[in-house]
Structures are given as structure tokens and as C-alpha cells.
Design a protein around this motif. Structure first.
Motif, mmCIF file in Angstrom:
data_model
loop_
_atom_site.group_PDB
_atom_site.id
_atom_site.type_symbol
_atom_site.label_atom_id
_atom_site.label_comp_id
_atom_site.label_asym_id
_atom_site.label_seq_id
_atom_site.Cartn_x
_atom_site.Cartn_y
_atom_site.Cartn_z
ATOM 1 N N PRO A 127 0.732 -1.150 0.053
ATOM 2 C CA PRO A 127 -0.079 -0.003 0.121
ATOM 3 C C PRO A 127 0.870 1.250 -0.195
ATOM 4 O O PRO A 127 1.935 1.133 0.610
ATOM 5 C CB PRO A 127 -0.838 -0.168 1.270
ATOM 6 C CG PRO A 127 -0.844 -1.580 1.664
ATOM 7 C CD PRO A 127 0.675 -2.002 1.358
ATOM 8 N N PHE A 128 0.404 2.414 -0.599
ATOM 9 C CA PHE A 128 0.905 3.620 -0.880
ATOM 10 C C PHE A 128 -0.014 4.738 -0.907
ATOM 11 O O PHE A 128 -0.590 4.917 -2.070
ATOM 12 C CB PHE A 128 2.110 3.701 -1.747
ATOM 13 C CG PHE A 128 2.723 5.010 -1.695
ATOM 14 C CD1 PHE A 128 4.043 5.071 -0.929
ATOM 15 C CD2 PHE A 128 2.460 6.199 -2.312
ATOM 16 C CE1 PHE A 128 4.716 6.067 -0.920
ATOM 17 C CE2 PHE A 128 3.320 7.335 -2.204
ATOM 18 C CZ PHE A 128 4.417 7.427 -1.148
ATOM 19 N N PRO A 129 -0.627 5.156 0.286
ATOM 20 C CA PRO A 129 -1.853 6.074 0.080
ATOM 21 C C PRO A 129 -1.733 7.522 -0.209
ATOM 22 O O PRO A 129 -2.734 7.974 -0.713
ATOM 23 C CB PRO A 129 -2.283 6.069 1.593
ATOM 24 C CG PRO A 129 -1.167 5.875 2.537
ATOM 25 C CD PRO A 129 -0.363 5.080 1.598
ATOM 26 N N TRP A 130 -0.515 7.918 -0.549
ATOM 27 C CA TRP A 130 -0.335 9.359 -1.002
ATOM 28 C C TRP A 130 -0.115 9.527 -2.554
ATOM 29 O O TRP A 130 0.992 9.851 -2.957
ATOM 30 C CB TRP A 130 0.753 9.921 -0.174
ATOM 31 C CG TRP A 130 0.767 9.367 1.458
ATOM 32 C CD1 TRP A 130 -0.132 10.096 2.200
ATOM 33 C CD2 TRP A 130 1.495 8.395 2.236
ATOM 34 N NE1 TRP A 130 0.087 9.651 3.517
ATOM 35 C CE2 TRP A 130 0.918 8.661 3.495
ATOM 36 C CE3 TRP A 130 2.304 7.467 2.070
ATOM 37 C CZ2 TRP A 130 1.324 7.690 4.355
ATOM 38 C CZ3 TRP A 130 3.018 6.872 2.720
ATOM 39 C CH2 TRP A 130 2.541 7.012 4.192
ATOM 40 N N ASP A 131 -1.126 9.231 -3.214
ATOM 41 C CA ASP A 131 -1.236 9.517 -4.389
ATOM 42 C C ASP A 131 -1.386 10.918 -5.091
ATOM 43 O O ASP A 131 -1.495 11.742 -4.208
ATOM 44 C CB ASP A 131 -2.146 8.205 -5.110
ATOM 45 C CG ASP A 131 -3.542 8.756 -4.579
ATOM 46 O OD1 ASP A 131 -3.894 9.586 -4.323
ATOM 47 O OD2 ASP A 131 -4.628 7.791 -4.858
ATOM 48 N N LEU A 132 -1.604 10.814 -6.347
ATOM 49 C CA LEU A 132 -1.653 12.216 -7.129
ATOM 50 C C LEU A 132 -3.114 12.765 -6.564
ATOM 51 O O LEU A 132 -3.230 14.053 -6.436
ATOM 52 C CB LEU A 132 -1.769 12.215 -8.405
ATOM 53 C CG LEU A 132 -0.426 11.869 -9.040
ATOM 54 C CD1 LEU A 132 -0.405 11.485 -10.631
ATOM 55 C CD2 LEU A 132 0.327 13.219 -9.093
ATOM 56 N N LEU A 133 -4.229 11.924 -6.174
ATOM 57 C CA LEU A 133 -5.350 12.503 -5.804
ATOM 58 C C LEU A 133 -5.064 13.231 -4.410
ATOM 59 O O LEU A 133 -5.842 14.313 -4.054
ATOM 60 C CB LEU A 133 -6.295 11.446 -5.471
ATOM 61 C CG LEU A 133 -7.735 11.900 -5.156
ATOM 62 C CD1 LEU A 133 -8.393 12.996 -6.129
ATOM 63 C CD2 LEU A 133 -8.787 10.958 -4.868
ATOM 64 N N GLU A 134 -4.202 12.717 -3.543
ATOM 65 C CA GLU A 134 -3.994 13.355 -2.365
ATOM 66 C C GLU A 134 -3.139 14.824 -2.487
ATOM 67 O O GLU A 134 -3.028 15.351 -1.725
ATOM 68 C CB GLU A 134 -3.057 12.409 -1.357
ATOM 69 C CG GLU A 134 -3.708 11.062 -0.834
ATOM 70 C CD GLU A 134 -5.087 11.640 0.011
ATOM 71 O OE1 GLU A 134 -4.835 12.130 1.072
ATOM 72 O OE2 GLU A 134 -6.335 11.413 -0.026
ATOM 73 N N GLY A 135 -2.419 14.469 -3.672
ATOM 74 C CA GLY A 135 -1.408 15.774 -3.998
ATOM 75 C C GLY A 135 -2.567 16.717 -4.346
ATOM 76 O O GLY A 135 -2.327 17.873 -4.241
ATOM 77 N N ALA A 136 -3.537 16.509 -5.153
ATOM 78 C CA ALA A 136 -4.590 17.595 -5.428
ATOM 79 C C ALA A 136 -5.357 18.166 -4.438
ATOM 80 O O ALA A 136 -5.663 19.267 -4.408
ATOM 81 C CB ALA A 136 -5.458 16.913 -6.365
ATOM 82 N N LYS A 137 -5.194 17.471 -3.371
ATOM 83 C CA LYS A 137 -6.023 18.092 -2.162
ATOM 84 C C LYS A 137 -5.092 19.323 -1.715
ATOM 85 O O LYS A 137 -5.703 20.031 -1.165
ATOM 86 C CB LYS A 137 -6.090 16.908 -1.118
ATOM 87 C CG LYS A 137 -7.196 16.135 -1.461
ATOM 88 C CD LYS A 137 -7.289 15.117 -0.347
ATOM 89 C CE LYS A 137 -8.298 13.816 -0.599
ATOM 90 N NZ LYS A 137 -8.390 12.858 0.608
ATOM 91 N N GLY A 138 -3.935 19.015 -1.563
ATOM 92 C CA GLY A 138 -2.790 20.167 -1.387
ATOM 93 C C GLY A 138 -3.138 21.363 -2.026
ATOM 94 O O GLY A 138 -3.294 22.574 -1.777
ATOM 95 N N THR A 139 -3.078 21.224 -3.582
ATOM 96 C CA THR A 139 -3.384 22.308 -4.471
ATOM 97 C C THR A 139 -4.802 22.725 -4.281
ATOM 98 O O THR A 139 -5.081 24.102 -4.441
ATOM 99 C CB THR A 139 -3.117 21.727 -6.024
ATOM 100 O OG1 THR A 139 -2.044 20.995 -5.971
ATOM 101 C CG2 THR A 139 -3.238 22.929 -6.890
#
Length: 394
Positions: A348-360
Motif C-alpha cells: 500500500p501507498f496511500p499518498w497518490d496524485l489525488l492526495e496531492g491534488a488536495k494540497g493544491t
């Protein structure tokens, strides 16, 4: 024991962060230790190729660290089937087009944040990666800082009882560049180049708050350009068009209230460049980058307001250090190892591009809050049918 080579295109590693944290302290450190060890005795061995725009910098960096693979031709590196991961540490304004190319070439994606200059582009990248079926991850390094890991340990143990509030103080004085060189690149202070402390730091605050305390539900933010003129790396003066400080209040799920001050125009009178204080019904804690102190309700003193006498309490001495109880490796390296295992072993690796989009998303909504001088709700993000969606931005 088998060695599993994994080719990694490392784009933008001639910059300070890319060189120090990602190349030297992560990838080269992993190679030096013999790779990432797997339970069956095999080891994942990263095989980096350094990519960038300036040949002399790439060549010098490669030679300094005994590497032979470097290139100014990103397309050629993407066409090489031995390179299965594309990593991006470029300036944010260059990142989106390069990641689009890498996804189209079928490469797995790992990148710095912010993942894009706009929320629209950040969810586009998340959607493209999902549709292409490539694995993807975003650097969320502060989750692996010793101080924050100790803070998370307290949260998980129920030490705080009901968490009431969080106070975050981040920043330091960045010299203007006239009589003493600045510690940050000049583009950080130009909005047109992707600069600004809200864009830079709120991507961090989003994953810190989401992962430690609860999902961010709303934000109120005031940005300021306190210093209107700075001097660039050549000594030339320029006008600052981006915010250098931000003062925000956020509400998390469960009613937790967060006050977050971020500033490149503050002189430090605290124990670290970042401190996070958490107050709950049963106890409180203050974490820095490496240390964490806690105070339980039974050890809380009972001050009485009386300005007519000297303060009788040494407040700081009444807090207890949270012990390490483990060895802490470099946070960037730890996350690299997790991502490499994700690629090879499908862990598992939960910090994907969708998680990155939350920051933006949070950065953009904070900027909107500043412009409109009001509270803004933070809609949930989801991926449906391979496409990222957000509830209507209010």
C-alpha cells in the motif's frame, strides 16, 4: 538473493531539494545500503538517470556521485523501457507537462508537491494516471519527521482525549538579498513564476492535518506581501508579486479548530522553525521537527492572572519529552523506500496524485478566501470512472 533493478528518471534534481534530499540522502543512500530489502531476501536497487535542462550541472552532479547516467533529453529517457519510474522535482510551473508525457509513456509517477500550479491541472494529473493504470505517489515528507511521528503516536494512543485545537507556527526570516543573500530562490516571491507561501506551504499543511487530526472542512485565510522588493541571485532588484506570509484558520472534521501562521518574514523565538501545539481535554503536546513535549491534565499547573507580581511559574519546565523509542531515518528516504516497494511488491501507498491534488485544492481555496475575505468550504475529492471530481466549490 536477487537484485531487482528499477530505473528512475529524476527530473529537476540539480536544485537544492532535489540534490540533497532526493538524490544524496534518499536514492544514493538506498544504493549504498544495498537497496531496499524485501522479506524474501531480494533487494530493490534504484538506478537513477539525472535529467534537466543544463548539461554542465547534470554532468557535474553525476560525476560528483559516481553516476554515469544523465541526459537533457527527457523524451529519450521516457522511451527507454528500463526506466519505469518518473520522478519530478522541477519548479511547479514545469511539472504538469512533464508528468503528462511520463504518464503517456506508461511510467509510474512520483513527484514533489505542489503537483501543479492549479487545482484543475492537479486533478487532471490524478485522472490521467488512474485512466492509464500507472502507480503514482506524491512526496509528503513532513509525515515522517520524528517530531510529527511522536505527535501521531500520542494521537493514536488517545492521549489528548477530545482534540480541541491545533496551533501551527512556521517560518523564519528570509533575507531580502540586498546586504545578505536570501535563503530561498527569487522565484518564490513572484506569483507569475508559481511563487507564494500559500501555494508552497498549504500543500504541506493539508496532508499534515488530514493525516494527523482529521479532514479539512473549511478555511479562512489572509495572505500578505510584507516585503514588496527583494534582490535576486544576480543582485538585481525585483518587485515581489507573491505573498510572503499567510494567516489562516481552518476547521477540521469533528470541530477541531486550527490556527496556522506561515511566514518568511518572522524572526524565530520558538524552539524550531515549525511548531505544532495540540490541546485536548486530557492533555496537550508541542512538536517540532524532531522533538515533542507533552503535558497531561494531572500535571497541568493552575495559573491565576495577576500582572502585579512576577510570574511564579516556569511553564516550559512542566512539559515532559516524548521519547524516541525507535530509530528515525531520513523522511524522504523512508517514503522513497515505501514507494519502491509499492512499485515492485504492490504494497500500500496511500499518498497518490489525488492526495496531492488536495494540497493544491486547499492552496487555491485559501487564495480565494483571501481575495473574497470570507470562509470557504473544502469539498471532498473522489475518483469516479477514472476521473477526479470535487463537489462544487462554494
Amino acid at each position: 538473493m536477487a537484485i531487482i533493478p528499477v530505473g528512475i528518471i529524476m527530473n529537476g534534481v540539480t536544485g537544492r531539494m532535489g540534490t540533497n534530499q532526493h538524490l544524496i540522502r534518499s536514492i544514493l543512500a538506498i544504493r549504498k545500503q544495498g537497496g531496499v530489502q524485501l522479506p524474501n531476501g531480494d533487494a530493490i536497487m534504484p538506478e537513477p538517470v539525472l535529467v534537466g535542462r543544463q548539461e554542465h550541472k547534470l554532468k557535474g552532479l553525476a560525476e560528483a556521485h559516481g553516476l554515469t547516467r544523465w541526459s537533457t533529453d527527457l523524451d529519450a529517457c521516457l522511451a527507454d523501457p528500463s526506466n519505469i519510474i518518473y520522478f519530478d522535482a522541477q519548479m511547479t510551473t514545469f511539472r504538469v507537462n512533464s508528468i503528462r508525457k511520463a504518464i503517456a509513456a506508461g511510467k509510474h509517477i512520483y513527484c514533489e508537491k505542489p503537483t501543479a500550479s492549479s487545482f484543475e491541472e492537479s486533478i487532471e494529473l490524478a485522472s490521467l494516471a488512474t485512466e492509464a493504470g500507472v502507480k503514482n505517489g506524491v512526496v509528503q515528507d513532513k509525515l515522517f519527521l520524528p517530531g510529527l511521528m511522536k505527535l501521531k503516536r500520542l494521537v493514536n494512543s488517545g492521549f489528548f482525549g477530545k482534540i480541541l485545537s491545533v496551533r501551527m507556527e512556521f517560518g523564519y526570516w528570509v533575507f531580502e538579498g540586498d546586504w545578505q543573500p536570501g535563503q530561498r530562490p527569487s522565484w518564490n516571491y513572484r506569483k507569475e513564476d508559481g511563487g507564494g507561501i500559500i501555494v508552497d506551504m498549504f500543500a504541506h499543511w493539508r496532508y499534515v492535518l488530514d493525516n494527523l487530526f482529521g479532514q479539512v472542512r473549511s478555511v479562512s485565510c489572509l495572505g500578505v506581501t510584507h516585503i514588496p522588493k527583494r534582490w535576486d541571485e544576480t543582485g538585481k532588484p525585483y518587485d515581489c508579486t507573491a505573498d510572503d506570509a499567510a494567516y489562516a484558520t481552518l476547521e477540521l472534521e469533528g470541530g477541531i479548530v486550527v490556527q496556522a501562521n506561515s511566514s518568511w518574514t518572522v524572526r524565530v523565538n520558538r524552539e524550531d522553525l515549525l511548531t505544532i501545539q495540540v490541546d485536548g481535554t486530557e492533555g496537550s503536546a508541542v512538536a517540532g521537527l524532531r522533538d515533542c513535549k507533552a503535558q497531561h491534565r494531572v500535571n497541568t499547573c493552575k495559573p491565576v492572572w495577576n500582572p502585579d507580581i512576577p510570574n511564579p511559574f516556569d511553564f516550559r519546565s512542566q512539559w515532559d519529552e516524548v521519547p524516541d523509542n525507535q530509530l528515525f531515518d531520513n523522511g524522504f528516504k523512508v517514503q522513497w523506500e515505501m514507494f519502491l516497494k509499492h512499485i515492485v511488491e504492490d504494497t500500500p501507498f496511500p499518498w497518490d496524485l489525488l492526495e496531492g491534488a488536495k494540497g493544491t485544492q486547499l492552496s487555491e481555496l485559501a487564495l480565494q478566501s483571501w481575495e473574497e475575505r470570507r470562509w470557504i468550504d473544502v469539498p471532498e475529492l473522489t475518483i469516479q470512472g477514472g476521473t477526479a471530481h470535487a463537489a462544487a466549490q462554494k
